[in-house]
Scaffold this motif. Structure first.
Motif, mmCIF file in Angstrom:
data_model
loop_
_atom_site.group_PDB
_atom_site.id
_atom_site.type_symbol
_atom_site.label_atom_id
_atom_site.label_comp_id
_atom_site.label_asym_id
_atom_site.label_seq_id
_atom_site.Cartn_x
_atom_site.Cartn_y
_atom_site.Cartn_z
ATOM 1 N N MET A 34 0.900 -1.289 -0.151
ATOM 2 C CA MET A 34 0.118 0.274 0.074
ATOM 3 C C MET A 34 1.033 1.330 0.013
ATOM 4 O O MET A 34 1.849 1.342 0.789
ATOM 5 C CB MET A 34 -0.898 -0.111 1.257
ATOM 6 N N GLY A 35 0.651 2.136 -0.944
ATOM 7 C CA GLY A 35 1.506 3.245 -0.913
ATOM 8 C C GLY A 35 0.643 4.347 -1.720
ATOM 9 O O GLY A 35 -0.597 4.336 -1.742
ATOM 10 N N ILE A 36 1.308 5.550 -1.896
ATOM 11 C CA ILE A 36 0.743 6.890 -2.420
ATOM 12 C C ILE A 36 1.349 7.036 -3.744
ATOM 13 O O ILE A 36 2.592 6.874 -4.039
ATOM 14 C CB ILE A 36 1.156 7.917 -1.546
ATOM 15 N N GLU A 37 0.642 7.211 -4.801
ATOM 16 C CA GLU A 37 1.039 7.707 -6.065
ATOM 17 C C GLU A 37 0.697 8.809 -6.355
ATOM 18 O O GLU A 37 -0.284 9.494 -6.068
ATOM 19 C CB GLU A 37 0.928 6.645 -7.227
ATOM 20 N N ASN A 38 1.408 9.705 -7.268
ATOM 21 C CA ASN A 38 1.166 11.004 -7.617
ATOM 22 C C ASN A 38 0.075 10.723 -9.030
ATOM 23 O O ASN A 38 0.362 10.059 -10.011
ATOM 24 C CB ASN A 38 2.055 11.761 -8.197
ATOM 25 N N VAL A 39 -0.986 11.637 -9.164
ATOM 26 C CA VAL A 39 -2.017 11.285 -10.260
ATOM 27 C C VAL A 39 -2.090 12.698 -10.858
ATOM 28 O O VAL A 39 -2.366 13.813 -10.030
ATOM 29 C CB VAL A 39 -3.229 10.688 -9.973
ATOM 30 N N ASN A 40 -2.140 12.929 -12.122
ATOM 31 C CA ASN A 40 -2.683 14.172 -12.789
ATOM 32 C C ASN A 40 -4.095 14.162 -12.921
ATOM 33 O O ASN A 40 -4.636 13.365 -13.651
ATOM 34 C CB ASN A 40 -1.962 14.351 -14.084
ATOM 35 N N SER A 41 -4.573 15.081 -12.382
ATOM 36 C CA SER A 41 -6.177 15.268 -12.512
ATOM 37 C C SER A 41 -6.449 16.025 -13.987
ATOM 38 O O SER A 41 -5.715 17.022 -14.037
ATOM 39 C CB SER A 41 -6.698 16.020 -11.267
ATOM 40 N N SER A 42 -7.186 15.214 -14.577
ATOM 41 C CA SER A 42 -7.170 15.731 -15.824
ATOM 42 C C SER A 42 -8.039 17.016 -15.966
ATOM 43 O O SER A 42 -7.791 17.932 -16.786
ATOM 44 C CB SER A 42 -8.027 14.781 -16.945
ATOM 45 N N SER A 43 -8.896 17.197 -15.156
ATOM 46 C CA SER A 43 -9.779 18.434 -14.806
ATOM 47 C C SER A 43 -9.325 19.711 -14.651
ATOM 48 O O SER A 43 -9.132 20.707 -15.397
ATOM 49 C CB SER A 43 -11.100 18.203 -13.860
#
Ligand code: FDA
Length: 542
Positions: free
Chosen positions: A296-305
């Motif tokens: 379990m971990g955290i990833e950076n995501v690019n929010s498209s909106s």
């Protein structure tokens, strides 16, 4: 007349002192060692004092946790790199003679650096016995065993087994640079431990040099000491030079798969949440051939909106099945359909290729990579461990709080969740010092790493807060911990006089539960003077 002689001696004392200056601990040790060694000329190839240009590279060669490689980190006054057992015996004799503490280092992976530094408040001079020259491995396929010296790495052992046979393996950890000496003496689990038990469960003989310098095999050391060094931590009892291990039979074809999911935290019906809740219930009940851990971990995501960078919780399920892919798929569809495992998620390979995979290499790389001793990246890190028992799994409300903490941190820890069950539940709690057996659903390792040494305190504090948060969801009375994920936050021995009861209530019962008492009695029988002492060594109990 006697008074006249005394006066004369007092007058001559400064002259004596200038002719015979007091000898340093280093020189005293070297002199003692040379006189105890058959070939004194070789001493310069074995002992490295701080003045020697090789001292620093040897000291740093196997330090994994850079938190203990600062300028201010206490250093040994010298390093002994024995080439044979008589060098170990001489090092023990001479350390005793000079009042030096001994730290024994095989692979240098100790999470708190106990094999190469000291956390004692008072400056207690110490030496390191470094096993980098003692790493021979002899495989015997006739009786399916191997003799391995403590300085060999897991990777070297796996490599030697694979060179000899396609159908043998050994159940130990995933990181190939781990040393045999620390790993086997602290337990040692890996991807096939649900089928075969711990590395320590598969030790059938060992050779140790005790505090009197005696060389003892299993018959000579007796069953109590042999029991203690298979999970109780070798450093409390002596210097273990080699181990005889039972090899295990592995199928020619094994299967791996990896399925990653991203959690939508505010949706209780989110698929990945449902999958994880099921994993908590089922992973330890699957057949021993199936190892399925969750990370379990955290990833950076690019929010498209908004095109701004956001973070999300991810859970990856990585599996190793000791058998063919079709069987793995049908096993999972029967027992854990929520995972959605398909044939095309699976890769078939040999056991040694799966070792490469879990070590982070491509499965088609040369297995020689497993013998590289310096491949692990060197970083500062802090880890802690916990166990979730069959009495309760972590409820969704607890997970949500956990995710909030992880998402809040700029550099969040990873949680590696390892299912127990299988063979681990069949071995009794007192069979070896490692007590985490029946009734354990899974173990948790929390781990965070960082580059900048000025951040040490910040991350240590963060890990303590996370550990505090997890209290209601994990084992209690005692809150269990895994010795090989050593954590000095659990408590330390103040000094050699720390009592059995102090050690038991602070850290002892967490690592060993009721086995702590037997360990302390063995300690009294083999090292009553507490020569082999460290911040979490077992105190003698008479
Ligand atoms: P090191 O040399 O630092 O020794 C560790 C302890 O054992 C010290 O107290 C030392 O004095 C003592 N010791 C070492 N050699 C001895 C000897 N010959 N005689 C007596 N005492 C001796 N664990 C696991 O179970 N599964 C895993 O998959 C992993 N993975 C993993 C990855 C990474 C990157 C790290 C840093 C660690 C792990 N571990 C692990 C934990 C590992 O099993 C644990 O740190 C071992 O004690 C390391 O053994 P070393 O010999 O490398 O350490």
């Amino acid at each position: 007349m006697a008074i006249e002689v005394q006066k004369l001696l007092l007058l001559l004392l400064p002259l004596f002192i200038s002719i015979f200056p007091s000898i340093s601990l280093e020189d005293g040790f070297v002199q003692c060692f040379s006189s105890n060694t058959p070939n004194p000329n070789a001493t310069s190839q074995i002992i490295f004092t701080q003045k020697n240009p090789s001292f620093k590279p040897i000291l740093q060669s196997s330090i994994r946790n850079l938190m203990f490689s600062h300028k201010s980190t206490p250093k040994p006054i010298l390093i002994v790199t024995p080439h044979n057992i008589s060098h170990i015996q001489s090092a023990i004799t001479c350390s005793k003679q000079q009042g030096l503490q001994v730290r024994v280092r095989s692979g240098g992976h100790d999470y708190e650096g106990l094999s190469y530094t000291s956390h004692e408040e008072e400056d207690q001079p110490f030496i390191i016995l470094d096993f980098s020259n003692l790493r021979s491995i002899t495989i015997n396929l006739e009786d399916e065993t191997a003799w391995v010296e403590s300085g060999a790495t897991l990777g070297e052992l796996y490599h030697a087994i694979a060179k000899a046979s396609r159908v043998h393996g050994f159940p130990a950890g995933s990181c190939p640079t781990i040393g045999i000496g620390g790993h086997l003496s602290g337990g040692g689990f890996g991807t096939i431990f649900r089928k075969y038990g711990l590395a320590a469960d598969n030790v059938v003989d060992a050779v140790i040099v005790d505090s009197h310098g005696r060389l003892l095999n299993r018959t000579l050391m007796g069953e109590d000491l042999f029991w203690a060094i298979r999970g109780g931590g070798g450093s409390s009892f002596g210097v273990i030079t080699s181990w005889k291990v039972k090899l295990v039979r592995v199928p020619e074809t094994v299967t791996i798969f990896d399925i990653s999911t991203r959690v939508v935290e505010d949706d209780d019906d989110d698929d990945s949440v449902i999958t994880f809740m099921k994993w908590q219930d089922i992973a330890d009940k699957l057949p021993g051939e199936m190892f399925l851990h969750a990370v379990m971990g955290i990833e950076n995501v690019n929010s498209s909106s908004s095109s701004s960078s956001n973070k999300a919780v991810t859970i990856s399920f990585t599996g190793l099945y000791l058998g063919e892919a079709d069987v793995a798929v049908s096993l999972m569809s029967e027992n854990f359909a929520e995972l959605g495992l398909q044939r095309n998620n699976c890769k078939q390979m040999s056991w040694i290729q799966s070792v490469l995979y879990f070590a982070g290499f491509s499965v088609n790389s040369s297995i020689d990579l497993l013998t590289q001793r310096n491949q692990t990246s060197r970083i500062s890190f802090k880890a802690k461990s916990d166990y979730v028992t069959s009495q309760q799994s972590i409820p969704l409300s607890g997970l949500k709080g956990l995710w909030k903490i992880l998402l809040h941190e700029d550099n969040s820890p990873l949680l590696i969740l390892t299912p127990y069950g299988g063979r681990m539940s069949e071995i009794s709690e007192s069979e070896s010092p490692f007590p985490h057996r029946k009734g354990i659903n899974y173990g948790i390792q929390y781990i965070v790493s960082w580059d900048n040494s000025s951040d040490d305190e910040k991350y240590l504090e963060m890990m303590r807060r996370l550990y505090e948060y997890m209290t209601p969801y994990v084992s209690e009375n005692p809150r269990r911990a895994y010795l090989n994920y050593r954590d000095l936050d659990l408590g330390v021995n103040r000094d050699k006089n720390t009592s059995y009861e102090e050690a038991r209530t602070s850290w002892g019962s967490k690592y060993f539960k009721n086995n702590f008492e037997r360990l302390a009695k063995v300690k009294a029988a083999v090292d009553l003077g507490n020569f082999f002492w460290n911040e979490q060594s077992i105190p003698p109990l008479i």
